[in-house]
Design an enzyme around this catalytic site. Structure first.
Site, PDB file in Angstrom:
ATOM      1  N   HIS A   1      -7.652   1.385   6.207  1.00  0.00           N
ATOM      2  CA  HIS A   1      -7.545   2.372   5.157  1.00  0.00           C
ATOM      3  C   HIS A   1      -8.148   3.810   5.859  1.00  0.00           C
ATOM      4  O   HIS A   1      -9.114   4.547   5.302  1.00  0.00           O
ATOM      5  CB  HIS A   1      -8.398   2.050   4.054  1.00  0.00           C
ATOM      6  CG  HIS A   1      -7.933   2.933   2.732  1.00  0.00           C
ATOM      7  ND1 HIS A   1      -7.892   2.336   1.451  1.00  0.00           N
ATOM      8  CD2 HIS A   1      -7.563   4.119   2.511  1.00  0.00           C
ATOM      9  CE1 HIS A   1      -7.729   3.172   0.658  1.00  0.00           C
ATOM     10  NE2 HIS A   1      -7.407   4.230   1.313  1.00  0.00           N
ATOM     11  N   GLU A  36      -9.671  -5.087   0.123  1.00  0.00           N
ATOM     12  CA  GLU A  36     -10.209  -4.469   1.151  1.00  0.00           C
ATOM     13  C   GLU A  36     -11.807  -4.748   1.343  1.00  0.00           C
ATOM     14  O   GLU A  36     -12.314  -4.530   0.433  1.00  0.00           O
ATOM     15  CB  GLU A  36      -9.726  -2.917   1.168  1.00  0.00           C
ATOM     16  CG  GLU A  36      -8.459  -2.647   1.038  1.00  0.00           C
ATOM     17  CD  GLU A  36      -8.077  -1.183   1.147  1.00  0.00           C
ATOM     18  OE1 GLU A  36      -8.959  -0.159   1.291  1.00  0.00           O
ATOM     19  OE2 GLU A  36      -6.770  -0.937   1.082  1.00  0.00           O
ATOM     20  N   ARG A  51      -1.282   2.448  -1.483  1.00  0.00           N
ATOM     21  CA  ARG A  51      -2.181   1.636  -2.105  1.00  0.00           C
ATOM     22  C   ARG A  51      -1.685   0.078  -1.590  1.00  0.00           C
ATOM     23  O   ARG A  51      -0.493  -0.272  -1.781  1.00  0.00           O
ATOM     24  CB  ARG A  51      -2.483   1.808  -3.685  1.00  0.00           C
ATOM     25  CG  ARG A  51      -3.340   2.815  -3.942  1.00  0.00           C
ATOM     26  CD  ARG A  51      -4.893   2.501  -3.333  1.00  0.00           C
ATOM     27  NE  ARG A  51      -5.607   3.690  -3.670  1.00  0.00           N
ATOM     28  CZ  ARG A  51      -5.879   4.710  -2.738  1.00  0.00           C
ATOM     29  NH1 ARG A  51      -5.380   4.590  -1.596  1.00  0.00           N
ATOM     30  NH2 ARG A  51      -6.872   5.602  -3.172  1.00  0.00           N
TER      31      ARG A  51
END
Ligand SMILES: NC(=O)c1ccc[n+]([C@@H]2O[C@H](COP(=O)([O-])OP(=O)(O)OC[C@H]3O[C@@H](n4cnc5c(N)ncnc54)[C@H](O)[C@@H]3O)[C@@H](O)[C@H]2O)c1
Length: 308
Positions: free
Chosen positions: A283, A264, A235
């Site tokens: 991601h 993000e 993360r």
């Protein structure tokens, strides 16, 4: 018949099974339209999300009759789980279904970054021949991989890395050193400090919680072996991105692969400009054709079961 709202992309082959039993609203762009998402949420009996839909605050309040939240992935930091449970909603993650994709990403990145020979395409195509500059890359076999977090992804990564001849050490704050998963996987359990100074490659597999936030700050990065590689698929917020970029530029780190970011999408950022030996991905470590299929079918089945 219940109403299922899906606010982010899903493997569309699951839709006929869902539509066979319930009304389905599937719009992968819904996540980007907060007012419309709240309006759809108000009549949803089930909501299926990935990691971008923030199931908290106003959206949580809007989910007045929802019984189940299906999460197409495993991290739950975008979901107010206590808030959902307080409203009688079950939260179901796709535990384990994308672990292999993440583990392969980690091992592939480690091999590329240790060897360092992946950035010569433009030079070779342009007629240059940078052979000397690329002749001191490192082999993967015999190097030490340090895993922080030894849950499903950590354990699978260890298995792949052991197959390549790596030594694997691991630290997990919630697993005792005598847990059978360590010995069973040929992995040595160590303390965090020993791992940081001893590993050639460090890969993070912990949730983002208070004790892991900013775990890799400038000081911990400076304690790593000179030239080591850092991989974060866990993360954003666990690694200090500015300190990481500085360590790449100074040569303290030999490479980094970063799939997750504090914010993000990552805003255009000055700190990563001009960094060498850096792989940035949006991601996607856990997202592949195969894992998307596994995750989507698993969550569709579990949501159908919860609505029965
Ligand atoms: N980039 C991606 O696409 C992607 C995909 C899947 C999962 N993930 C992330 O990967 C991480 C790991 O996933 P997983 O499925 O292996 O989870 P998991 O729950 O199976 O394992 C996590 C491990 O971390 C340990 N842990 C918790 N707090 C810790 C701490 N402070 N220090 C050390 N260890 C600690 C737990 O004991 C557990 O063993 C999660 O953050 C998840 O969100 C990212």
């Amino acid at each position: 018949m219940a109403r299922i709202v899906i606010s982010e992309f899903i493997d569309e082959r699951v839709l006929p099974a869902l539509r066979g039993k319930h009304e389905v609203v599937y719009d992968p762009k819904l996540v980007d339209d907060a007012p419309r998402l709240r309006a759809e949420a108000a009549t949803a009996d089930a909501l299926i999300v990935r990691n971008r839909t923030q199931v908290s605050g106003e959206l949580l309040v809007a989910l007045g009759r929802c019984k189940v939240i299906g999460r197409l992935g495993v991290g739950l930091d975008n979901i107010d789980v206590p808030g959902c449970e307080a409203r009688g909603m079950q939260v179901i993650p796709a535990a384990g279904a994308n672990a292999l994709s993440v583990a392969e990403y980690v091992v592939a990145s480690a091999m590329l970054l240790l060897r360092g020979t992946y950035q010569s395409t433009a030079a070779v195509a342009a007629g240059q021949w940078p052979r000397n500059a690329l002749s001191s890359g490192r082999e993967t076999a015999g190097k030490t991989l340090g895993l922080i977090g030894f849950g499903s992804i950590g354990q699978l990564t260890a298995k792949l890395a052991r197959g390549l001849g790596m030594e694997v050490i691991a630290f997990d704050a919630l697993m005792n050193g005598d847990h059978p998963a360590y010995a069973g996987g040929g992995v040595r359990a160590v303390g965090l400090d020993e791992l940081i100074v001893g590993a050639d490659v460090i890969s993070l597999h912990v949730p983002l919680v208070d004790s892991t936030r900013n775990l890799f700050d400038a000081q911990r990065i400076a304690s790593m072996k000179r030239g080591a590689v850092l991989i974060n698929t866990a993360r954003g917020g666990i690694v200090d991105e500015v300190a990481l970029a500085a360590a790449l530029k100074s040569g303290q780190l030999g490479g980094a692969a970063i799939d997750v970011f504090g914010s993000e999408p990552l805003p255009a950022s000055a700190h990563f400009a001009d960094c060498q030996h850096l792989l940035l991905t949006p991601h996607v470590a856990g997202v592949s054709a195969e894992s998307n299929e596994r995750v989507s079918f698993l969550i569709a089945d579990k949501v159908l079961e919860a609505l029965r």
